[in-house]
Design a protein around this motif. Structure first.
Motif, PDB file in Angstrom:
ATOM      1  N   ILE A 181       0.841  -1.211   0.000  1.00  0.00           N
ATOM      2  CA  ILE A 181       0.000   0.000   0.000  1.00  0.00           C
ATOM      3  C   ILE A 181       0.869   1.251   0.000  1.00  0.00           C
ATOM      4  N   ALA A 182       1.874   1.271   0.864  1.00  0.00           N
ATOM      5  CA  ALA A 182       2.752   2.437   0.973  1.00  0.00           C
ATOM      6  C   ALA A 182       3.470   2.704  -0.347  1.00  0.00           C
ATOM      7  N   GLU A 183       3.930   1.661  -0.996  1.00  0.00           N
ATOM      8  CA  GLU A 183       4.626   1.822  -2.271  1.00  0.00           C
ATOM      9  C   GLU A 183       3.680   2.372  -3.329  1.00  0.00           C
ATOM     10  N   LYS A 184       2.466   1.866  -3.358  1.00  0.00           N
ATOM     11  CA  LYS A 184       1.480   2.343  -4.323  1.00  0.00           C
ATOM     12  C   LYS A 184       1.156   3.822  -4.092  1.00  0.00           C
ATOM     13  N   MET A 185       1.123   4.226  -2.816  1.00  0.00           N
ATOM     14  CA  MET A 185       0.844   5.631  -2.474  1.00  0.00           C
ATOM     15  C   MET A 185       2.095   6.503  -2.566  1.00  0.00           C
ATOM     16  N   ASP A 186       3.263   5.878  -2.721  1.00  0.00           N
ATOM     17  CA  ASP A 186       4.545   6.578  -2.676  1.00  0.00           C
ATOM     18  C   ASP A 186       4.656   7.394  -1.388  1.00  0.00           C
ATOM     19  N   HIS A 187       4.272   6.742  -0.298  1.00  0.00           N
ATOM     20  CA  HIS A 187       4.296   7.383   1.026  1.00  0.00           C
ATOM     21  C   HIS A 187       4.700   6.306   2.028  1.00  0.00           C
ATOM     22  N   HIS A 188       5.937   6.344   2.463  1.00  0.00           N
ATOM     23  CA  HIS A 188       6.521   5.236   3.214  1.00  0.00           C
ATOM     24  C   HIS A 188       6.625   5.548   4.704  1.00  0.00           C
ATOM     25  N   PRO A 189       6.240   4.601   5.543  1.00  0.00           N
ATOM     26  CA  PRO A 189       6.251   4.826   6.993  1.00  0.00           C
ATOM     27  C   PRO A 189       7.626   4.592   7.609  1.00  0.00           C
ATOM     28  N   TRP A 190       7.803   5.142   8.789  1.00  0.00           N
ATOM     29  CA  TRP A 190       8.874   4.703   9.687  1.00  0.00           C
ATOM     30  C   TRP A 190       8.229   3.585  10.475  1.00  0.00           C
ATOM     31  N   TRP A 191       8.934   2.456  10.606  1.00  0.00           N
ATOM     32  CA  TRP A 191       8.358   1.387  11.418  1.00  0.00           C
ATOM     33  C   TRP A 191       9.436   0.548  12.051  1.00  0.00           C
ATOM     34  N   SER A 192       9.007  -0.204  13.067  1.00  0.00           N
ATOM     35  CA  SER A 192       9.917  -1.158  13.693  1.00  0.00           C
ATOM     36  C   SER A 192       9.132  -2.432  13.978  1.00  0.00           C
ATOM     37  N   ASN A 193       9.884  -3.533  14.052  1.00  0.00           N
ATOM     38  CA  ASN A 193       9.279  -4.828  14.309  1.00  0.00           C
ATOM     39  C   ASN A 193      10.181  -5.618  15.239  1.00  0.00           C
ATOM     40  N   VAL A 194       9.591  -6.121  16.310  1.00  0.00           N
ATOM     41  CA  VAL A 194      10.263  -7.061  17.200  1.00  0.00           C
ATOM     42  C   VAL A 194       9.281  -8.203  17.429  1.00  0.00           C
ATOM     43  N   TYR A 195       9.653  -9.363  16.939  1.00  0.00           N
ATOM     44  CA  TYR A 195       8.851 -10.584  17.008  1.00  0.00           C
ATOM     45  C   TYR A 195       7.409 -10.332  16.553  1.00  0.00           C
ATOM     46  N   ASN A 196       6.449 -10.215  17.485  1.00  0.00           N
ATOM     47  CA  ASN A 196       5.043 -10.081  17.099  1.00  0.00           C
ATOM     48  C   ASN A 196       4.528  -8.647  17.215  1.00  0.00           C
ATOM     49  N   GLN A 197       5.419  -7.693  17.418  1.00  0.00           N
ATOM     50  CA  GLN A 197       5.016  -6.300  17.608  1.00  0.00           C
ATOM     51  C   GLN A 197       5.510  -5.440  16.449  1.00  0.00           C
ATOM     52  N   VAL A 198       4.628  -4.588  15.943  1.00  0.00           N
ATOM     53  CA  VAL A 198       4.958  -3.642  14.888  1.00  0.00           C
ATOM     54  C   VAL A 198       4.528  -2.259  15.355  1.00  0.00           C
ATOM     55  N   THR A 199       5.419  -1.296  15.250  1.00  0.00           N
ATOM     56  CA  THR A 199       5.101   0.098  15.539  1.00  0.00           C
ATOM     57  C   THR A 199       5.294   0.896  14.268  1.00  0.00           C
ATOM     58  N   ILE A 200       4.298   1.717  13.942  1.00  0.00           N
ATOM     59  CA  ILE A 200       4.345   2.534  12.739  1.00  0.00           C
ATOM     60  C   ILE A 200       4.202   3.998  13.131  1.00  0.00           C
ATOM     61  N   ARG A 201       5.032   4.833  12.505  1.00  0.00           N
ATOM     62  CA  ARG A 201       4.951   6.285  12.682  1.00  0.00           C
ATOM     63  C   ARG A 201       4.825   6.911  11.297  1.00  0.00           C
ATOM     64  N   LEU A 202       3.849   7.801  11.171  1.00  0.00           N
ATOM     65  CA  LEU A 202       3.599   8.458   9.888  1.00  0.00           C
ATOM     66  C   LEU A 202       3.744   9.967  10.008  1.00  0.00           C
ATOM     67  N   SER A 203       4.476  10.551   9.090  1.00  0.00           N
ATOM     68  CA  SER A 203       4.529  12.001   8.902  1.00  0.00           C
ATOM     69  C   SER A 203       4.971  12.231   7.463  1.00  0.00           C
ATOM     70  N   THR A 204       4.751  13.428   6.975  1.00  0.00           N
ATOM     71  CA  THR A 204       5.079  13.731   5.586  1.00  0.00           C
ATOM     72  C   THR A 204       6.354  14.556   5.541  1.00  0.00           C
ATOM     73  N   HIS A 205       7.407  13.956   5.043  1.00  0.00           N
ATOM     74  CA  HIS A 205       8.721  14.612   5.008  1.00  0.00           C
ATOM     75  C   HIS A 205       8.701  15.848   4.115  1.00  0.00           C
ATOM     76  N   ASP A 206       8.002  15.761   2.977  1.00  0.00           N
ATOM     77  CA  ASP A 206       7.952  16.891   2.036  1.00  0.00           C
ATOM     78  C   ASP A 206       7.205  18.094   2.602  1.00  0.00           C
ATOM     79  N   ALA A 207       6.452  17.881   3.677  1.00  0.00           N
ATOM     80  CA  ALA A 207       5.674  18.967   4.297  1.00  0.00           C
ATOM     81  C   ALA A 207       6.293  19.398   5.617  1.00  0.00           C
ATOM     82  N   GLY A 208       7.582  19.155   5.771  1.00  0.00           N
ATOM     83  CA  GLY A 208       8.253  19.585   6.994  1.00  0.00           C
ATOM     84  C   GLY A 208       8.081  18.623   8.155  1.00  0.00           C
ATOM     85  N   ASN A 209       7.947  17.337   7.845  1.00  0.00           N
ATOM     86  CA  ASN A 209       7.807  16.301   8.886  1.00  0.00           C
ATOM     87  C   ASN A 209       6.638  16.584   9.816  1.00  0.00           C
TER      88      ASN A 209
END
Length: 76
Positions: free
Chosen positions: A31-59
């Motif tokens: 989905i992110a690739e199709k939107m050309d809008h990529h998240p910051w994320w992390s994964n440890v075993y069964n946990q995923v954390t996602i952070r979204l902001s728009t870099h082109d708009a000043g984060n």
């Protein structure tokens, strides 16, 4: 539930195991690739954390982030 803080939309997800978490990340990546809008994320075993902001708009949070967050929620 997504939280808006420090100019980011943030959400953590817990899955039953690594395979389920990784599968979720793969679906988000498509989905992110199709939107050309990529998240910051992390994964440890069964946990995923996602952070979204728009870099082109000043984060800061923009409509692009809200649309991606809604698309991610639709995967669940």
């Amino acid at each position: 539930m997504w939280q808006e803080q420090d100019n980011q939309l943030t959400r953590s997800f817990t899955f039953t195991d690594f395979n389920e978490a990784f599968g979720f990340m793969c679906r988000v990546a498509l989905i992110a690739e199709k939107m050309d809008h990529h998240p910051w994320w992390s994964n440890v075993y069964n946990q995923v954390t996602i952070r979204l902001s728009t870099h082109d708009a000043g984060n800061r949070v923009t409509e692009k982030d809200r649309v991606l967050a809604a698309a991610i929620d639709d995967l669940l």
